[in-house]
Design an enzyme around this catalytic site. Sequence first.
Site, mmCIF file in Angstrom:
data_model
loop_
_atom_site.group_PDB
_atom_site.id
_atom_site.type_symbol
_atom_site.label_atom_id
_atom_site.label_comp_id
_atom_site.label_asym_id
_atom_site.label_seq_id
_atom_site.Cartn_x
_atom_site.Cartn_y
_atom_site.Cartn_z
ATOM 1 N N ARG A 211 -20.126 -15.724 3.226
ATOM 2 C CA ARG A 211 -19.309 -15.608 4.435
ATOM 3 C C ARG A 211 -20.043 -16.187 5.629
ATOM 4 O O ARG A 211 -21.134 -15.730 5.970
ATOM 5 C CB ARG A 211 -18.978 -14.151 4.702
ATOM 6 C CG ARG A 211 -18.337 -13.530 3.480
ATOM 7 C CD ARG A 211 -17.321 -12.522 3.815
ATOM 8 N NE ARG A 211 -16.648 -12.128 2.581
ATOM 9 C CZ ARG A 211 -15.777 -11.163 2.502
ATOM 10 N NH1 ARG A 211 -15.443 -10.489 3.574
ATOM 11 N NH2 ARG A 211 -15.195 -10.884 1.354
ATOM 12 N N GLU A 213 -20.171 -15.694 8.604
ATOM 13 C CA GLU A 213 -20.025 -14.822 9.771
ATOM 14 C C GLU A 213 -21.007 -15.309 10.829
ATOM 15 O O GLU A 213 -22.185 -15.459 10.561
ATOM 16 C CB GLU A 213 -20.382 -13.374 9.423
ATOM 17 C CG GLU A 213 -19.990 -12.930 8.047
ATOM 18 C CD GLU A 213 -18.984 -11.796 8.074
ATOM 19 O OE1 GLU A 213 -18.452 -11.525 9.158
ATOM 20 O OE2 GLU A 213 -18.743 -11.210 7.010
ATOM 21 N N ARG A 219 -25.305 -4.919 9.378
ATOM 22 C CA ARG A 219 -24.560 -4.657 8.143
ATOM 23 C C ARG A 219 -23.816 -5.873 7.592
ATOM 24 O O ARG A 219 -22.969 -5.749 6.723
ATOM 25 C CB ARG A 219 -23.600 -3.486 8.344
ATOM 26 C CG ARG A 219 -22.581 -3.724 9.395
ATOM 27 C CD ARG A 219 -21.890 -2.435 9.817
ATOM 28 N NE ARG A 219 -21.192 -2.678 11.061
ATOM 29 C CZ ARG A 219 -19.950 -3.124 11.150
ATOM 30 N NH1 ARG A 219 -19.239 -3.331 10.074
ATOM 31 N NH2 ARG A 219 -19.408 -3.356 12.323
ATOM 32 N N HIS A 220 -24.119 -7.057 8.131
ATOM 33 C CA HIS A 220 -23.514 -8.284 7.595
ATOM 34 C C HIS A 220 -24.585 -9.241 7.106
ATOM 35 O O HIS A 220 -25.594 -9.446 7.773
ATOM 36 C CB HIS A 220 -22.688 -9.005 8.672
ATOM 37 C CG HIS A 220 -21.400 -8.328 8.988
ATOM 38 N ND1 HIS A 220 -21.273 -7.448 10.021
ATOM 39 C CD2 HIS A 220 -20.187 -8.394 8.391
ATOM 40 C CE1 HIS A 220 -20.012 -6.992 10.062
ATOM 41 N NE2 HIS A 220 -19.335 -7.550 9.078
ATOM 42 N N GLU A 357 -17.782 0.544 6.798
ATOM 43 C CA GLU A 357 -16.868 0.246 5.691
ATOM 44 C C GLU A 357 -17.653 -0.156 4.446
ATOM 45 O O GLU A 357 -18.580 -0.951 4.522
ATOM 46 C CB GLU A 357 -15.947 -0.910 6.109
ATOM 47 C CG GLU A 357 -14.986 -1.338 5.007
ATOM 48 C CD GLU A 357 -14.260 -2.640 5.323
ATOM 49 O OE1 GLU A 357 -13.776 -2.809 6.447
ATOM 50 O OE2 GLU A 357 -14.180 -3.492 4.411
ATOM 51 N N SER A 360 -12.831 -2.605 0.535
ATOM 52 C CA SER A 360 -11.419 -2.841 0.826
ATOM 53 C C SER A 360 -10.703 -3.052 -0.489
ATOM 54 O O SER A 360 -11.248 -3.699 -1.401
ATOM 55 C CB SER A 360 -11.218 -4.065 1.713
ATOM 56 O OG SER A 360 -11.535 -3.740 3.046
ATOM 57 N N ARG A 408 -24.198 -2.762 1.052
ATOM 58 C CA ARG A 408 -23.773 -1.644 1.910
ATOM 59 C C ARG A 408 -23.835 -0.327 1.149
ATOM 60 O O ARG A 408 -24.148 0.713 1.724
ATOM 61 C CB ARG A 408 -22.365 -1.881 2.433
ATOM 62 C CG ARG A 408 -22.333 -3.018 3.418
ATOM 63 C CD ARG A 408 -21.187 -2.863 4.377
ATOM 64 N NE ARG A 408 -21.084 -4.056 5.191
ATOM 65 C CZ ARG A 408 -20.008 -4.373 5.878
ATOM 66 N NH1 ARG A 408 -18.946 -3.579 5.844
ATOM 67 N NH2 ARG A 408 -19.995 -5.462 6.610
HETATM 68 P P1 ATP Z 1 -16.275 -5.947 7.798
HETATM 69 O O1 ATP Z 1 -14.967 -5.698 8.512
HETATM 70 O O2 ATP Z 1 -17.169 -4.758 7.761
HETATM 71 O O3 ATP Z 1 -16.982 -7.194 8.232
HETATM 72 P P2 ATP Z 1 -14.620 -7.046 5.758
HETATM 73 O O4 ATP Z 1 -13.402 -6.189 5.888
HETATM 74 O O5 ATP Z 1 -14.630 -8.398 6.368
HETATM 75 O O6 ATP Z 1 -15.901 -6.225 6.259
HETATM 76 P P3 ATP Z 1 -13.954 -7.372 3.010
HETATM 77 O O7 ATP Z 1 -13.459 -8.764 3.014
HETATM 78 O O8 ATP Z 1 -12.977 -6.274 3.039
HETATM 79 O O9 ATP Z 1 -14.984 -7.202 4.219
HETATM 80 O O10 ATP Z 1 -14.976 -7.236 1.771
HETATM 81 C C1 ATP Z 1 -15.058 -6.097 0.941
HETATM 82 C C2 ATP Z 1 -16.423 -5.423 1.071
HETATM 83 O O11 ATP Z 1 -17.476 -6.369 0.879
HETATM 84 C C3 ATP Z 1 -16.691 -4.846 2.443
HETATM 85 O O12 ATP Z 1 -16.117 -3.571 2.594
HETATM 86 C C4 ATP Z 1 -18.200 -4.810 2.467
HETATM 87 O O13 ATP Z 1 -18.705 -3.692 1.751
HETATM 88 C C5 ATP Z 1 -18.585 -6.055 1.703
HETATM 89 N N1 ATP Z 1 -18.845 -7.162 2.631
HETATM 90 C C6 ATP Z 1 -17.942 -7.996 3.168
HETATM 91 N N2 ATP Z 1 -18.511 -8.890 3.986
HETATM 92 C C7 ATP Z 1 -19.832 -8.621 3.959
HETATM 93 C C8 ATP Z 1 -20.963 -9.206 4.603
HETATM 94 N N3 ATP Z 1 -20.831 -10.255 5.408
HETATM 95 N N4 ATP Z 1 -22.173 -8.669 4.354
HETATM 96 C C9 ATP Z 1 -22.299 -7.614 3.527
HETATM 97 N N5 ATP Z 1 -21.284 -7.030 2.890
HETATM 98 C C10 ATP Z 1 -20.051 -7.519 3.106
HETATM 99 MG MG MG Z 2 -12.441 -5.015 4.585
#
Ligand code: ATP
Ligand code: MG
Length: 434
Positions: A211, A213, A219-220, A357, A360, A408
């Site tokens: 990702r 980001e 936490r990312h 979180e 999902s 996480r």
């Molecule tokens: P957040 O809103 O916390 O950035 P997200 O809703 O974008 O998360 P999802 O696409 O729902 O993330 O991904 C499912 C799960 O994967 C998340 O709940 C999280 O535990 C994990 N996850 C997602 N993106 C990341 C990241 N960049 N780093 C670490 N863990 C991640």
């Molecule tokens: Mg999510």
Amino acid sequence: MENRTYTADAEPGERVTVAGWVHELRDLGGIAFLILRDKTGKIQVKFAKDEMDDDLVEAGTSVSRESVVTVVGTVEEEPRAPTGVEVVPESVEVVAPADPELPLDPSGKVDAELPTRLDNRTLDLRRDEAKAIFEIRAEILRAVREYFREVGATEINTPKIVATGTEGGTELFPITYFGEEAFMNQSPQLFKQLMVGSGLERVFEIGPIFRAEEHNTPRHLNEATSIDFESAFIDHREAMDVCEGAVRAAYEAVDENCREQLELLGLADEFEAPEGAFPRLSYGEAIERVNATGELDEQLVWGDDLSTEAEKALGRDVGGHYFVTDWPSEIKPFYIKDHDDDEALSTGFDLMHPRMELVSGGQREHRYDELVAGFEQQGLDPDAFEYYTKMFRYGMPPHAGFGLGAERLLMTVLGLENIREAVLFPRDRQRLSP
Ligand code: ATP
Ligand code: MG
């Protein structure tokens, strides 16, 4: 290595070959000690200078800390030694000398900052605490894998190089694939869904997600490990049951099999597996509860996503893991099914730890026409996803699943402050090497 004895297995009276790193050297004048460390622990090697060959004493006392050595000798009982035994050496061989200048101190006596630790992860993971985190990580992955096998899921591995992202958008890392643009996959979402329509029906995958980001948070990560599950013929409620089971299996495995590591991390007393069923709050209830805490500057209104502050306020209020269900459809991805009796409500759910979180998930849209319409509503070109949508024309059963972030999970199980502690070589805005 032939005939190697781990330090933890060295019994008095035995002649052993131990191999490992020089943890410490202590010279008390007539007597000197070399503390040898391996993956199972440490053992004291004693050099009585008057009684031993000068060359042997020289070899054992002039070696630099963190050098790799093998020692052949006899194990003797010694109540004053840290482990109650010591090795009286016959020979010491320096297998790989270490520079006397170390970038960090693996004995842990001198604290190092996280960036220094990550730059020198090999040395960092010679420390008991850092090593314990990764032993617990391995145990969590083992337990989750076993749990999925118990519920009849087949482990799969899907491509990480893809032509289109799962959800499009700015979070994709583009790469060049033989002159064409391609991407690192954000999630196995579409592939795991395709598998529920295959003969496999129920699948899981533990693998990397990528990702782009932009933000740096505790936490990312830009490369994370996702624990994914997807099954035919279940709805979102049954997916939540499996999700809860997987998280519980992880805690129970740590509780049962990682007491030594918890001790090293100073968590032996406070660690506890979550008790009781995880409450399931609807999104509507969740925003009401957040607003009732009075902790937010601005009240949440229907349609708002839960901000980090909102998640924290709710987490403090609930005090344990909880699900948030029945989200407004417009803030959940297109592949999540809406409730049959209320199109404005999604079957999507999040599993929350009080700190953040974790998961999902949801029931998926399995009807071809609705799925294609969803792509269009999200501003995505359905033609680009034809490999995926096409299969929904050939018998795609109702299905549901979830994605759980492995780092996480580990981070919340152990109360780690920063997600970078939970991954060997983190990828973030500043860090592409090592
Ligand atoms: P957040 O809103 O916390 O950035 P997200 O809703 O974008 O998360 P999802 O696409 O729902 O993330 O991904 C499912 C799960 O994967 C998340 O709940 C999280 O535990 C994990 N996850 C997602 N993106 C990341 C990241 N960049 N780093 C670490 N863990 C991640
Ligand atoms: Mg999510």
